[in-house]
Write an enzyme that holds these catalytic residues in place. Structure first.
Site, short mmCIF file in Angstrom:
data_model
loop_
_atom_site.label_atom_id
_atom_site.label_comp_id
_atom_site.label_asym_id
_atom_site.label_seq_id
_atom_site.Cartn_x
_atom_site.Cartn_y
_atom_site.Cartn_z
N ASP A 164 0.85 -1.19 0.00
CA ASP A 164 0.00 0.00 0.00
C ASP A 164 0.89 1.24 0.00
O ASP A 164 2.03 1.20 0.50
CB ASP A 164 -0.92 0.03 1.22
CG ASP A 164 -2.02 1.07 1.07
OD1 ASP A 164 -2.99 0.79 0.34
OD2 ASP A 164 -1.90 2.17 1.65
N GLN A 165 0.36 2.32 -0.55
CA GLN A 165 1.11 3.57 -0.60
C GLN A 165 0.22 4.72 -0.16
O GLN A 165 -0.92 4.84 -0.59
CB GLN A 165 1.64 3.84 -2.01
CG GLN A 165 2.50 5.09 -2.10
CD GLN A 165 2.97 5.32 -3.52
OE1 GLN A 165 2.22 5.84 -4.34
NE2 GLN A 165 4.19 4.92 -3.82
#
Length: 201
Positions: free
Chosen positions: A78-79
């Protein structure tokens, strides 16, 4: 000394993601893998710092898919774009992207890219964070509008694709894992896959 394990004995590899960018990045390793959406609620918790949000969601994505494929090695990532401690998610539309780029103009944004690799059957679990410091140029509204009309990066945290025309919005990128900004830190991914028993070569 034991003989090398035949390729057929390797555990399957699953990418827990709906991101076309992560799928493309993982395919660079030339390993067979499948893709499965993790179906995880990505709503931030109250007061949750961007780095912790990214870590939690990467772990949750990997865990959700691993629960359905306990014998597989599962990747979750995830970012979250971090502007002075505030998480900036995917803009979703043009107006939100304009607002994000105006706010980031002339500023340094940390893109917190988290990675989790799990295998329930073997008990393997590793997590890491690959922060990327990105300094944006001072942007005027005409540049912002021209960029967004050209690339429409509405599914990207921070409203810019550094691998495309978005590189023209930037002054500098600082990272020890170059693909982290695109969405999957491949140096860390390779290290974790080797540790999980899936060497790239």
């Amino acid at each position: 000394m034991q003989p090398p394990r035949p390729a057929s004995a390797a555990r399957p590899l699953v990418l827990g993601s709906t991101s076309v960018y992560r799928r493309e990045l993982l395919s660079r390793l030339r390993l067979p893998f499948t893709v499965e959406p993790p179906h995880v609620d990505e709503t931030p918790h109250a007061g949750e710092a961007p780095a912790e949000l990214a870590r939690r969601l990467a772990a949750a994505k990997a865990a959700a898919v691993a629960a359905r494929h306990p014998g597989a090695v599962v990747i979750g990532s995830d970012q979250v774009a971090d502007l002075d401690g505030e998480p900036l998610g995917k803009p979703g539309n043009h107006a939100n992207a304009v607002s994000q780029l105006r706010r980031m103009s002339g500023r340094t944004v940390i893109f917190q890219t988290a990675l989790a690799v799990l295998c329930l059957d073997s008990g393997f679990a590793q997590h890491d964070l690959a922060p990327v410091r990105v300094r944006f140029r001072t942007l005027d509204d005409a540049e912002i509008e021209a960029y967004l009309r050209a690339e429409q990066p509405y599914d990207c945290a921070g409203s810019a694709k550094s691998e495309g025309l978005g590189i023209a919005l930037l002054e500098a990128i600082e990272s020890d894992d170059p693909t982290a900004l695109v969405g999957l830190p491949l140096i860390r991914t390779c290290r974790m896959l080797r540790a999980a028993g899936l060497p790239v070569f």
